[in-house]
Scaffold this motif. Structure first.
Motif, PDB file in Angstrom:
ATOM      1  N   GLU A  10      26.629 -33.045  -7.245  1.00 43.41           N
ATOM      2  CA  GLU A  10      26.281 -31.810  -6.563  1.00 43.41           C
ATOM      3  C   GLU A  10      26.601 -31.881  -5.076  1.00 43.41           C
ATOM      4  OE1 GLU A  10      25.390 -29.020  -7.958  1.00 43.41           O
ATOM      5  OE2 GLU A  10      25.413 -29.904  -9.963  1.00 43.41           O
ATOM      6  N   ARG A  11      26.407 -33.093  -4.486  1.00 35.45           N
ATOM      7  CA  ARG A  11      26.734 -33.235  -3.060  1.00 35.45           C
ATOM      8  C   ARG A  11      28.224 -33.051  -2.838  1.00 35.45           C
ATOM      9  NH1 ARG A  11      28.994 -37.168  -0.429  1.00 35.45           N
ATOM     10  NH2 ARG A  11      28.678 -38.734  -2.077  1.00 35.45           N
ATOM     11  N   LYS A  12      29.025 -33.693  -3.669  1.00 39.06           N
ATOM     12  CA  LYS A  12      30.471 -33.599  -3.519  1.00 39.06           C
ATOM     13  C   LYS A  12      30.968 -32.181  -3.827  1.00 39.06           C
ATOM     14  CE  LYS A  12      31.171 -38.477  -4.668  1.00 39.06           C
ATOM     15  NZ  LYS A  12      31.684 -39.430  -5.691  1.00 39.06           N
ATOM     16  N   SER A  17      29.110 -34.702   3.059  1.00 38.72           N
ATOM     17  CA  SER A  17      29.073 -36.167   3.112  1.00 38.72           C
ATOM     18  C   SER A  17      27.644 -36.627   2.891  1.00 38.72           C
ATOM     19  CB  SER A  17      29.568 -36.659   4.477  1.00 38.72           C
ATOM     20  OG  SER A  17      28.676 -36.245   5.493  1.00 38.72           O
ATOM     21  N   GLN A  18      27.469 -37.963   2.696  1.00 38.80           N
ATOM     22  CA  GLN A  18      26.110 -38.478   2.544  1.00 38.80           C
ATOM     23  C   GLN A  18      25.293 -38.213   3.803  1.00 38.80           C
ATOM     24  OE1 GLN A  18      26.589 -42.621   1.429  1.00 38.80           O
ATOM     25  NE2 GLN A  18      26.780 -42.095  -0.761  1.00 38.80           N
ATOM     26  N   GLU A  19      25.942 -38.254   4.962  1.00 36.34           N
ATOM     27  CA  GLU A  19      25.237 -37.971   6.217  1.00 36.34           C
ATOM     28  C   GLU A  19      24.786 -36.511   6.256  1.00 36.34           C
ATOM     29  OE1 GLU A  19      27.689 -39.072   9.459  1.00 36.34           O
ATOM     30  OE2 GLU A  19      27.397 -41.256   9.185  1.00 36.34           O
ATOM     31  N   ASP A  20      25.667 -35.590   5.754  1.00 40.19           N
ATOM     32  CA  ASP A  20      25.285 -34.164   5.747  1.00 40.19           C
ATOM     33  C   ASP A  20      24.027 -33.949   4.918  1.00 40.19           C
ATOM     34  OD1 ASP A  20      27.473 -33.489   7.300  1.00 40.19           O
ATOM     35  OD2 ASP A  20      28.762 -33.096   5.566  1.00 40.19           O
ATOM     36  N   LEU A  21      24.014 -34.530   3.706  1.00 41.40           N
ATOM     37  CA  LEU A  21      22.856 -34.348   2.841  1.00 41.40           C
ATOM     38  C   LEU A  21      21.623 -35.024   3.443  1.00 41.40           C
ATOM     39  CD1 LEU A  21      21.569 -33.350   0.259  1.00 41.40           C
ATOM     40  CD2 LEU A  21      22.412 -35.415  -0.905  1.00 41.40           C
ATOM     41  N   ALA A  22      21.815 -36.200   4.053  1.00 42.31           N
ATOM     42  CA  ALA A  22      20.694 -36.914   4.661  1.00 42.31           C
ATOM     43  C   ALA A  22      20.059 -36.076   5.765  1.00 42.31           C
ATOM     44  CB  ALA A  22      21.150 -38.265   5.207  1.00 42.31           C
ATOM     45  N   GLY A  23      20.917 -35.407   6.573  1.00 43.41           N
ATOM     46  CA  GLY A  23      20.379 -34.573   7.644  1.00 43.41           C
ATOM     47  C   GLY A  23      19.576 -33.393   7.112  1.00 43.41           C
ATOM     48  N   ARG A  24      19.974 -32.874   5.950  1.00 43.70           N
ATOM     49  CA  ARG A  24      19.295 -31.711   5.392  1.00 43.70           C
ATOM     50  C   ARG A  24      17.915 -32.061   4.837  1.00 43.70           C
ATOM     51  NH1 ARG A  24      22.690 -27.240   4.486  1.00 43.70           N
ATOM     52  NH2 ARG A  24      24.853 -27.638   5.109  1.00 43.70           N
ATOM     53  N   VAL A  25      17.768 -33.291   4.365  1.00 45.91           N
ATOM     54  CA  VAL A  25      16.467 -33.678   3.814  1.00 45.91           C
ATOM     55  C   VAL A  25      15.711 -34.631   4.743  1.00 45.91           C
ATOM     56  CG1 VAL A  25      17.175 -33.315   1.431  1.00 45.91           C
ATOM     57  CG2 VAL A  25      17.533 -35.556   2.474  1.00 45.91           C
ATOM     58  N   ALA A  31      19.602 -44.113   2.739  1.00 40.81           N
ATOM     59  CA  ALA A  31      18.701 -43.690   1.659  1.00 40.81           C
ATOM     60  C   ALA A  31      19.459 -42.881   0.625  1.00 40.81           C
ATOM     61  CB  ALA A  31      17.547 -42.890   2.224  1.00 40.81           C
ATOM     62  N   VAL A  32      20.319 -41.993   1.091  1.00 42.38           N
ATOM     63  CA  VAL A  32      21.117 -41.174   0.163  1.00 42.38           C
ATOM     64  C   VAL A  32      22.047 -42.069  -0.640  1.00 42.38           C
ATOM     65  CG1 VAL A  32      22.856 -39.360   0.008  1.00 42.38           C
ATOM     66  CG2 VAL A  32      20.962 -39.129   1.624  1.00 42.38           C
ATOM     67  N   LEU A  48      11.748 -32.938  -4.038  1.00 37.78           N
ATOM     68  CA  LEU A  48      11.627 -31.507  -3.783  1.00 37.78           C
ATOM     69  C   LEU A  48      12.535 -31.052  -2.649  1.00 37.78           C
ATOM     70  CD1 LEU A  48       7.744 -31.120  -4.120  1.00 37.78           C
ATOM     71  CD2 LEU A  48       9.483 -30.348  -5.751  1.00 37.78           C
ATOM     72  N   ALA A  49      12.642 -31.891  -1.595  1.00 35.34           N
ATOM     73  CA  ALA A  49      13.517 -31.555  -0.472  1.00 35.34           C
ATOM     74  C   ALA A  49      14.974 -31.527  -0.914  1.00 35.34           C
ATOM     75  CB  ALA A  49      13.320 -32.546   0.662  1.00 35.34           C
ATOM     76  N   LEU A  50      15.368 -32.513  -1.781  1.00 37.21           N
ATOM     77  CA  LEU A  50      16.741 -32.545  -2.303  1.00 37.21           C
ATOM     78  C   LEU A  50      17.034 -31.280  -3.141  1.00 37.21           C
ATOM     79  CD1 LEU A  50      17.075 -36.303  -3.341  1.00 37.21           C
ATOM     80  CD2 LEU A  50      18.463 -35.111  -1.627  1.00 37.21           C
ATOM     81  N   ALA A  51      16.078 -30.914  -4.013  1.00 36.90           N
ATOM     82  CA  ALA A  51      16.281 -29.735  -4.859  1.00 36.90           C
ATOM     83  C   ALA A  51      16.437 -28.478  -4.010  1.00 36.90           C
ATOM     84  CB  ALA A  51      15.116 -29.577  -5.839  1.00 36.90           C
ATOM     85  N   ASP A  52      15.623 -28.349  -2.929  1.00 37.10           N
ATOM     86  CA  ASP A  52      15.745 -27.184  -2.053  1.00 37.10           C
ATOM     87  C   ASP A  52      17.072 -27.172  -1.326  1.00 37.10           C
ATOM     88  OD1 ASP A  52      13.269 -26.317  -2.819  1.00 37.10           O
ATOM     89  OD2 ASP A  52      12.203 -27.148  -1.074  1.00 37.10           O
TER      90      ASP A  52
END
Length: 232
Positions: A10-12, A17-25, A31-32, A48-52
Motif C-alpha cells: 500500500e505504501r508503494k 517512501s518509508q520516510e514519507d509514511l513514517a512522517g505521517r504516523v 520503525a516502518v 490505527l494511525a497507519l490505517a488512517d
C-alpha cells in the motif's frame, strides 16, 4: 496476505517512501522498515494511525477480509425479494388501471350529459299573456322634430319593458323606451321631421319574449299639433 506485505504494497502503491509514511504516523523510518520486514509489529495506536494514513480499514490493513471482500455475505432470502418486486409491479398496474378507469368515467359522464342543459342556462318561461291590446293612444307635437306620446297597455307591470317604434314612409325606423307609471306609458320621441308621416308600433317584453301591436298610422306633427289615424 500478511500485515507486513500489505503495508509495503500500500505504501508503494501511493508512491511513498518509508520516510514519507513514517512522517505521517509520527514514527521513525526504522520503525516502518521493521514493520515491513516483519521484525516488529506496531501496537494498536500505531495500527490505527497507519490505517488512517493509508485510508484503509484496520481489518484490511491486517489482512482480514472485510464483509463483501472475498466472501459474499448472506443476503435476504430470494423469495421475499421476488415478492417485493411483484408487489411494486402490482401497484403500478393498479395505478394505471385506476387512471384509465377515471379517464373513461370522465369521458362517459361528459358524453351522457351532452344534451343536458344546466339549470342556469335552461331557457326561462315567458310571463307575457298571449294577447296585447293598447288603449288611450295619443300624441302631441313639441316641435317639428319632437313628439310626446301616451298609451295604456293591457299588459302592465314594472317588470316589463315597454317600447314604441316610429317608422317613416321611406322605411326608416326609430325605437324608444317608454316610461311606465300607474298603468300608463309615456315619453318623448325625437324624429327626422313631423311632416314625414309615421306608422307607430307598441311592444311589450319580459326579457324572454315580446308582444307587438301596431296602434297608429299616418302620424304627422308640428309644434303644438299632431294628427294620426288610430288602428283598431
Amino acid at each position: 496476505m500478511r500485515f507486513h506485505e500489505i503495508l509495503a504494497r500500500e505504501r508503494k502503491a501511493r508512491g511513498w517512501s518509508q520516510e514519507d509514511l513514517a512522517g505521517r504516523v509520527q514514527v521513525s523510518r526504522q520503525a516502518v522498515s521493521k514493520w515491513e520486514t516483519e521484525d516488529a509489529m506496531p501496537d494498536l495506536p500505531k495500527l490505527l494511525a497507519l490505517a488512517d494514513a493509508l485510508g484503509m480499514s484496520l481489518d484490511a490493513l491486517c489482512g482480514r477480509a472485510a464483509p463483501g471482500e472475498g466472501e459474499t455475505p448472506p443476503g435476504p432470502p430470494e423469495a421475499p425479494q421476488r415478492a417485493s418486486k411483484r408487489s411494486r409491479w402490482l401497484w403500478l398496474v393498479l395505478c394505471v388501471l385506476l387512471a384509465v378507469c377515471l379517464a373513461a368515467g370522465g369521458i362517459w359522464w361528459k358524453w351522457s350529459r351532452r344534451d343536458v342543459v344546466p339549470a342556469e342556462e335552461a331557457p326561462a318561461e315567458s310571463t307575457l299573456p298571449e294577447t296585447l291590446t293598447v288603449s288611450g293612444v295619443r300624441f302631441s307635437g313639441k316641435s317639428d322634430y319632437m313628439v310626446d306620446y301616451w298609451f295604456t297597455p293591457s299588459i302592465s307591470g314594472a317588470d316589463y319593458l315597454y317600447q314604441i317604434t316610429f317608422t317613416a314612409r321611406d322605411g326608416h325606423a326609430r325605437t324608444f323606451d317608454a316610461s311606465y307609471s300607474g298603468g300608463v306609458c309615456s315619453g318623448s320621441a325625437t324624429l327626422r321631421g313631423g311632416w314625414l308621416g309615421y306608422a307607430v308600433t307598441i311592444s311589450v317584453g319580459d326579457g324572454v319574449n315580446s308582444r307587438n301591436l301596431a296602434v297608429a298610422d299616418s302620424l304627422i306633427f308640428s309644434e303644438g299639433d299632431a294628427d294620426w289615424r288610430t288602428l283598431e
